[in-house]
Structures are given as structure tokens and as C-alpha cells.
Scaffold this motif. Sequence first.
Motif, mmCIF file in Angstrom:
data_model
loop_
_atom_site.group_PDB
_atom_site.id
_atom_site.type_symbol
_atom_site.label_atom_id
_atom_site.label_comp_id
_atom_site.label_asym_id
_atom_site.label_seq_id
_atom_site.Cartn_x
_atom_site.Cartn_y
_atom_site.Cartn_z
ATOM 1 N N ALA A 179 0.486 4.750 1.472
ATOM 2 C CA ALA A 179 -0.377 5.457 2.416
ATOM 3 C C ALA A 179 0.474 6.397 3.268
ATOM 4 O O ALA A 179 1.591 6.046 3.653
ATOM 5 C CB ALA A 179 -1.101 4.457 3.320
ATOM 6 N N HIS A 180 -0.074 7.564 3.546
ATOM 7 C CA HIS A 180 0.616 8.561 4.374
ATOM 8 C C HIS A 180 2.020 8.848 3.824
ATOM 9 O O HIS A 180 2.993 8.931 4.566
ATOM 10 C CB HIS A 180 0.693 8.116 5.840
ATOM 11 C CG HIS A 180 -0.645 7.778 6.425
ATOM 12 N ND1 HIS A 180 -1.590 8.736 6.698
ATOM 13 C CD2 HIS A 180 -1.198 6.582 6.745
ATOM 14 C CE1 HIS A 180 -2.670 8.158 7.184
ATOM 15 N NE2 HIS A 180 -2.457 6.849 7.221
ATOM 16 N N ASP A 181 2.110 8.931 2.504
ATOM 17 C CA ASP A 181 3.364 9.246 1.812
ATOM 18 C C ASP A 181 4.468 8.225 2.039
ATOM 19 O O ASP A 181 5.651 8.564 2.002
ATOM 20 C CB ASP A 181 3.877 10.650 2.193
ATOM 21 C CG ASP A 181 2.926 11.744 1.745
ATOM 22 O OD1 ASP A 181 2.351 11.611 0.642
ATOM 23 O OD2 ASP A 181 2.757 12.723 2.489
ATOM 24 N N SER A 182 4.107 6.968 2.302
ATOM 25 C CA SER A 182 5.133 5.933 2.458
ATOM 26 C C SER A 182 4.608 4.586 1.990
ATOM 27 O O SER A 182 3.406 4.391 1.810
ATOM 28 C CB SER A 182 5.614 5.849 3.909
ATOM 29 O OG SER A 182 4.601 5.348 4.741
ATOM 30 N N TRP A 232 0.843 -1.193 0.000
ATOM 31 C CA TRP A 232 0.000 0.000 0.000
ATOM 32 C C TRP A 232 0.882 1.247 0.000
ATOM 33 O O TRP A 232 1.918 1.282 0.655
ATOM 34 C CB TRP A 232 -0.862 0.035 1.270
ATOM 35 C CG TRP A 232 -1.968 -0.955 1.290
ATOM 36 C CD1 TRP A 232 -1.879 -2.272 1.642
ATOM 37 C CD2 TRP A 232 -3.326 -0.734 0.945
ATOM 38 N NE1 TRP A 232 -3.092 -2.873 1.543
ATOM 39 C CE2 TRP A 232 -4.010 -1.955 1.119
ATOM 40 C CE3 TRP A 232 -4.035 0.376 0.506
ATOM 41 C CZ2 TRP A 232 -5.365 -2.089 0.874
ATOM 42 C CZ3 TRP A 232 -5.388 0.239 0.258
ATOM 43 C CH2 TRP A 232 -6.040 -0.980 0.437
ATOM 44 N N ASN A 260 3.859 0.720 2.558
ATOM 45 C CA ASN A 260 3.459 -0.160 3.647
ATOM 46 C C ASN A 260 3.314 -1.568 3.081
ATOM 47 O O ASN A 260 2.589 -1.775 2.100
ATOM 48 C CB ASN A 260 2.132 0.304 4.248
ATOM 49 C CG ASN A 260 2.242 1.682 4.860
ATOM 50 O OD1 ASN A 260 2.497 1.812 6.037
ATOM 51 N ND2 ASN A 260 2.081 2.717 4.060
#
Length: 103
Positions: free
Chosen positions: A25-28, A23, A30
Motif C-alpha cells: 500500500a502507498h508504494d511500500s 499489504w 506494510n
Amino acid sequence: MHELPIPTGTAGDDAAREMIRIWLAHDSLNVSLHLGMWEDAEDCDIDERDAWGELLADTVQHIANGMHQSHGWDKEQTIARITRSLIKHSKCPTGTITGNYVE
């Protein structure tokens, strides 16, 4: 959230396993991995590391096929470009890799 559908070819196979989930998500990045499947299998003589190499190589083939269908890009050129990028970023990651192995 936007989840991809489970591939239709997995229906009806009780032994089917999800191997990797990625994923953004939140600029990183995962990631969840199903590690140890080959190593723990009683009737398997492939090294887990080689199995992951084959899985990633097959994934690159699927990506190249999809990009050919969606963008018209040459499959072999796409595979070569992805492979070069993979080797480059394996030697010098673009971000910090964090996380823990969870059983």
C-alpha cells in the motif's frame, strides 16, 4: 482494498491464529506479525526464531504449489529461486524497515 479470504481449514478452531498479514500500500510493504506465540506457550520447547523459519519455509512450499497450479512452474525450481532471493534480500534489504513492536 482487497483482502484474501480466511482459509477454510481454520473454521471451527477456537485456537486458530493469524500469524502474518502483508499489504502492499502507498508504494511500500506494510506488515503485522503475531510475535511471541511459541515463546509464550507453556508446553512448547521450540525457539520462536526456529518456529518462524519453519513457518516461512512452509509458506514458500505453498507459494511454489500455487505457482505450479497457476503458471505450470516447476515446484523445486520455484522453491530454489525464492530461497536464493530470500537469502540475498535478507543480507541486503531493498528498503528501509520501520515500525514498532506493539502488544
